[in-house]
Scaffold this active site. Structure first.
Site, short mmCIF file in Angstrom:
data_model
loop_
_atom_site.label_atom_id
_atom_site.label_comp_id
_atom_site.label_asym_id
_atom_site.label_seq_id
_atom_site.Cartn_x
_atom_site.Cartn_y
_atom_site.Cartn_z
N HIS A 1 8.72 -61.73 -70.51
CA HIS A 1 8.03 -62.87 -71.13
C HIS A 1 8.13 -64.08 -70.20
O HIS A 1 9.13 -64.27 -69.50
CB HIS A 1 8.65 -63.20 -72.49
N GLY B 1 2.07 -71.77 -76.84
CA GLY B 1 2.66 -72.87 -77.59
C GLY B 1 2.04 -74.22 -77.33
O GLY B 1 2.57 -75.24 -77.78
N SER C 1 -1.18 -68.96 -78.21
CA SER C 1 -1.69 -69.78 -79.31
C SER C 1 -2.70 -69.03 -80.18
O SER C 1 -3.67 -69.61 -80.66
CB SER C 1 -2.29 -71.08 -78.78
#
Length: 249
Positions: free
Chosen positions: A94, A172, A212
């Site tokens: 990630h 985010g 998002s």
């Protein structure tokens, strides 16, 4: 080939016993469409309790694990420990781990291979930063992150991998790659797999989008031919995660 839709929820470093119970109640009460794989990734301390309370229709993933079976690796988790708890997936690579914990693509590949060899499937994350997108090097970045994984795995082991394309600039931030932007990169990744692994692996491997994703934008994204699902961050902690699971129902 029809690839099964895949939706992962990365809880990141969020949650509490009470918050998890409320979220699990929502998830257990939801109707998961046939033909959709759903996986949630709580913080490590909650893996066992979430697995015990959550419907077996939903799989549980770790957010990370190490490339050793046991030993003096303080703070790390072995894939065999995850499997012992019924945890069948792990994230690897990630962008937050690449950025904050300086994980190289070679290190990610090593952990990916070890996890698969010890019975844990992998959601392997790749994606470019904003400056790389603006410089026009998105494809180069994705290829460089994929190459060590391709070198490490056999063709058969790709059956246990889902690739998550997450443009770092969209994680985010509220910014989302347009469906066309996301599809363009997903198509490139699939073409890269065909050229560097095999046509069969390219056709079968699920490539999911993260960045998002929410209940409002998921349907249009899910309609793209090379987007096989989502890796969801903040929205996976909210009831709208159910809407995302049903994006291709």
């Amino acid at each position: 080939m029809s690839r099964q839709f895949f939706v992962g929820g990365n809880w990141k470093m969020n949650g509490s016993t009470a918050a998890n119970e409320a979220l699990i109640e929502t998830l257990n009460g939801a109707e998961v469409p046939e033909g959709v794989d759903v996986v949630v990734a709580p913080p490590a301390i909650y893996l066992e309790s979430v697995r015990k309370a959550l419907s077996p229709r939903i799989a549980v993933s770790a957010q990370n694990c190490y490339h050793a079976q046991s030993g003096a690796y303080t703070g790390e988790l072995a894939p065999a420990m995850l499997a012992d708890l019924g945890i069948t997936w792990t994230l690897q690579g990630h962008s937050e781990r690449r950025e904050y914990f300086h994980e190289s693509s070679e290190f990610v590949a090593k952990k990916t291979k070890f996890a698969i060899e010890h019975g844990v499937k992998v959601i392997a994350c790749i994606g470019e930063k904003l400056a790389e997108r603006e410089d026009g090097t998105t494809f180069d970045v994705c290829a460089a992150q994929l190459a060590p994984i391709a070198e490490a795995l056999s063709a058969e082991q790709w059956a246990d991998v889902v690739i998550a394309y997450e443009p770092v600039w969209a994680i985010g931030t509220g910014k989302v790659a347009t469906p066309d932007q996301a599809q363009e990169v997903h198509a490139y990744i699939r073409a890269w797999l065909a050229e560097n692994v095999s046509a069969e692996v390219a056709e079968a491997t699920r490539i999911i989008y993260g960045g998002s994703v929410n209940g409002k934008n998921c349907n249009e994204l899910a309609g793209q031919p090379d987007i096989d699902g989502f890796l969801v961050g903040g929205a996976s902690l909210k009831p709208e995660f159910i809407d995302i699971i049903s994006a291709r129902a």
